[in-house]
Scaffold this active site. Structure first.
Site, PDB file in Angstrom:
ATOM      1  N   ARG A   1      20.698  61.423  44.858  1.00  0.00           N
ATOM      2  CA  ARG A   1      20.510  61.370  46.346  1.00  0.00           C
ATOM      3  C   ARG A   1      21.509  62.504  47.130  1.00  0.00           C
ATOM      4  O   ARG A   1      22.728  62.571  46.675  1.00  0.00           O
ATOM      5  CB  ARG A   1      21.269  59.981  47.062  1.00  0.00           C
ATOM      6  CG  ARG A   1      21.099  59.871  48.383  1.00  0.00           C
ATOM      7  CD  ARG A   1      21.345  58.436  48.815  1.00  0.00           C
ATOM      8  NE  ARG A   1      21.401  58.042  50.185  1.00  0.00           N
ATOM      9  CZ  ARG A   1      20.552  57.805  50.841  1.00  0.00           C
ATOM     10  NH1 ARG A   1      19.452  57.281  50.291  1.00  0.00           N
ATOM     11  NH2 ARG A   1      20.877  57.348  52.281  1.00  0.00           N
TER      12      ARG A   1
ATOM     13  N   HIS B   1      11.738  61.334  51.224  1.00  0.00           N
ATOM     14  CA  HIS B   1      12.469  59.997  50.876  1.00  0.00           C
ATOM     15  C   HIS B   1      11.444  59.159  50.120  1.00  0.00           C
ATOM     16  O   HIS B   1      11.208  58.135  50.834  1.00  0.00           O
ATOM     17  CB  HIS B   1      13.077  59.265  51.941  1.00  0.00           C
ATOM     18  CG  HIS B   1      14.180  58.278  51.619  1.00  0.00           C
ATOM     19  ND1 HIS B   1      14.466  57.908  50.257  1.00  0.00           N
ATOM     20  CD2 HIS B   1      14.581  57.459  52.490  1.00  0.00           C
ATOM     21  CE1 HIS B   1      15.325  56.695  50.364  1.00  0.00           C
ATOM     22  NE2 HIS B   1      15.368  56.596  51.582  1.00  0.00           N
TER      23      HIS B   1
ATOM     24  N   GLN C   1      11.735  55.189  49.510  1.00  0.00           N
ATOM     25  CA  GLN C   1      11.471  54.456  50.565  1.00  0.00           C
ATOM     26  C   GLN C   1      10.161  54.216  50.889  1.00  0.00           C
ATOM     27  O   GLN C   1       9.847  52.787  51.104  1.00  0.00           O
ATOM     28  CB  GLN C   1      12.396  55.076  51.682  1.00  0.00           C
ATOM     29  CG  GLN C   1      11.960  54.160  52.939  1.00  0.00           C
ATOM     30  CD  GLN C   1      12.830  52.888  52.998  1.00  0.00           C
ATOM     31  OE1 GLN C   1      13.911  52.703  52.581  1.00  0.00           O
ATOM     32  NE2 GLN C   1      12.099  51.715  53.285  1.00  0.00           N
TER      33      GLN C   1
ATOM     34  N   ASP D   1      12.482  55.455  62.711  1.00  0.00           N
ATOM     35  CA  ASP D   1      13.806  55.716  62.084  1.00  0.00           C
ATOM     36  C   ASP D   1      14.810  56.044  63.065  1.00  0.00           C
ATOM     37  O   ASP D   1      14.446  56.276  64.058  1.00  0.00           O
ATOM     38  CB  ASP D   1      13.589  56.892  60.926  1.00  0.00           C
ATOM     39  CG  ASP D   1      14.649  56.964  59.897  1.00  0.00           C
ATOM     40  OD1 ASP D   1      15.494  55.993  59.851  1.00  0.00           O
ATOM     41  OD2 ASP D   1      14.656  58.045  59.251  1.00  0.00           O
TER      42      ASP D   1
ATOM     43  N   CYS E   1      13.177  52.049  57.935  1.00  0.00           N
ATOM     44  CA  CYS E   1      13.832  51.924  56.817  1.00  0.00           C
ATOM     45  C   CYS E   1      15.228  51.467  56.796  1.00  0.00           C
ATOM     46  O   CYS E   1      15.916  51.254  55.706  1.00  0.00           O
ATOM     47  CB  CYS E   1      13.526  53.239  56.192  1.00  0.00           C
ATOM     48  SG  CYS E   1      14.649  54.741  56.909  1.00  0.00           S
TER      49      CYS E   1
ATOM     50  N   ARG F   1      12.833  47.766  48.248  1.00  0.00           N
ATOM     51  CA  ARG F   1      13.364  48.649  47.597  1.00  0.00           C
ATOM     52  C   ARG F   1      13.726  48.612  45.979  1.00  0.00           C
ATOM     53  O   ARG F   1      13.527  49.205  45.031  1.00  0.00           O
ATOM     54  CB  ARG F   1      14.549  49.271  48.233  1.00  0.00           C
ATOM     55  CG  ARG F   1      14.444  49.838  49.727  1.00  0.00           C
ATOM     56  CD  ARG F   1      13.816  51.152  49.480  1.00  0.00           C
ATOM     57  NE  ARG F   1      14.544  52.351  48.648  1.00  0.00           N
ATOM     58  CZ  ARG F   1      15.511  53.053  49.004  1.00  0.00           C
ATOM     59  NH1 ARG F   1      15.984  52.789  50.389  1.00  0.00           N
ATOM     60  NH2 ARG F   1      16.213  53.989  48.312  1.00  0.00           N
TER      61      ARG F   1
END
Length: 308
Positions: A107, A134, A137, A225, A266, A294
């Site tokens: 990450r 991402h 996700q 988001d 998310c 997830r």
């Protein structure tokens, strides 16, 4: 080497296999205490390195728990501990870690860091997030949508707000899974044109409109988001809020979608900014299902990368 670097760089059949595997593993765990390991232990004897240059809650916990449920062990490393690309080159770090572990999840900030790690590693590398995308996700989000509403192909998704890295992965997924996406947000924050072109080239209908209520008409899901990243400077926050305030997902916007439209985010969220509390906690919201999924989606990704 079977890396999972981005949705648009992964074969659609493999993506579908991972989604189906995630559904199956989630179903198999129903009713079990959370600390219970899976009946299958496909990661027994495997060591997974989880590297975090960016802080995380969901990514860190879900990968850690997922590996452990499948019998694996994890080693969690921070950017400060490793000085990735500073004290040692990324290429050399990849070569060294490959001698110790069976898989690397990274990450990070720059997409180039991920690609250099994957180029020089001799074990699979997973994209846990970059500034460009991402993918983990969105795999979890597809699991979530399909467990509530069935196949995602042919559906209309609406992205409201900033055309950021998560939005790019939604566009990649639209092309690979065969659904349409409408972006609504200010022109200054339009999505990556490469991601838009990818989805369109795959046959997905991608529209960009500045009117959020018009965009929401007929939506099967409305997605947003946070407006500001954890690393955005303070000077950028007010400017972004001023640009994005008209694109807040509220009750009026949700009412323009289909009656069974889902609200997705998310997380983490700044409540009553990008979406109202009434929407986030309302009957159409599946935000905490996304967080749970997830775990299941990433277990499927781990298994696919390791061929187990």
């Amino acid at each position: 080497m079977t890396h999972f670097l981005d949705i648009h760089k992964t074969d659609p059949a493999a993506l579908r296999d991972m989604i189906n595997s995630a559904h199956a593993m989630k179903t198999a765990r129903r009713g079990l205490p959370k600390g219970t390991t899976d009946a299958e232990q496909p990661l027994a004897g495997r060591m997974i390195a989880l590297i975090f240059e960016k802080p995380s809650t969901r990514t860190r916990v879900s990968f850690d728990v997922g590996a452990r449920q499948m019998g694996g062990q994890t080693m969690i490393l921070s950017g400060k501990e490793m000085q990735l690309g500073h004290g040692e080159s990324i290429a050399d770090t990849a070569r060294v870690l490959s001698r110790y572990v069976d898989l690397i999840m990274l990450r990070t900030f720059e997409e180039a860091t991920l690609h250099e790690m994957a180029e020089h590693a001799t074990v699979p590398v997973i994209n846990g997030l970059t500034d460009a995308s991402h993918p983990c996700q969105i795999m979890a989000d597809i699991v979530t949508y399909e467990e509530h509403r069935g196949p995602i192909a042919g559906r209309k998704f609406v992205w409201s707000g900033d055309g950021n890295n998560v939005c790019s992965s939604w566009l990649h997924a639209a092309g690979q899974f065969g659904f349409d996406l409408t972006f609504t947000g200010p022109e200054t924050l339009d999505p990556d044109p490469r991601a838009v072109e990818f989805a369109r080239a795959k046959g997905s209908k991608v529209e960009i409109t500045r009117d959020p209520l018009e965009a929401a008409k007929g939506a099967d899901a409305i997605v947003t988001d946070t407006w500001v990243s954890m690393h955005d400077p303070e000077s950028a926050r007010e400017r972004r809020h001023n640009q994005l305030r008209p694109y807040q997902v509220n009750e009026e916007m949700m009412a323009r979608g289909n009656p069974d439209a889902l609200f997705m985010h998310c997380l983490p969220a700044h409540r009553n900014e990008e979406a109202t509390n009434a929407v986030m906690d309302g009957p159409q919201s599946v935000i905490f299902d996304e967080s749970e999924n997830r775990l299941h989606a990433q277990k499927a990704i781990l298994r696919w990368c390791l061929g187990v």
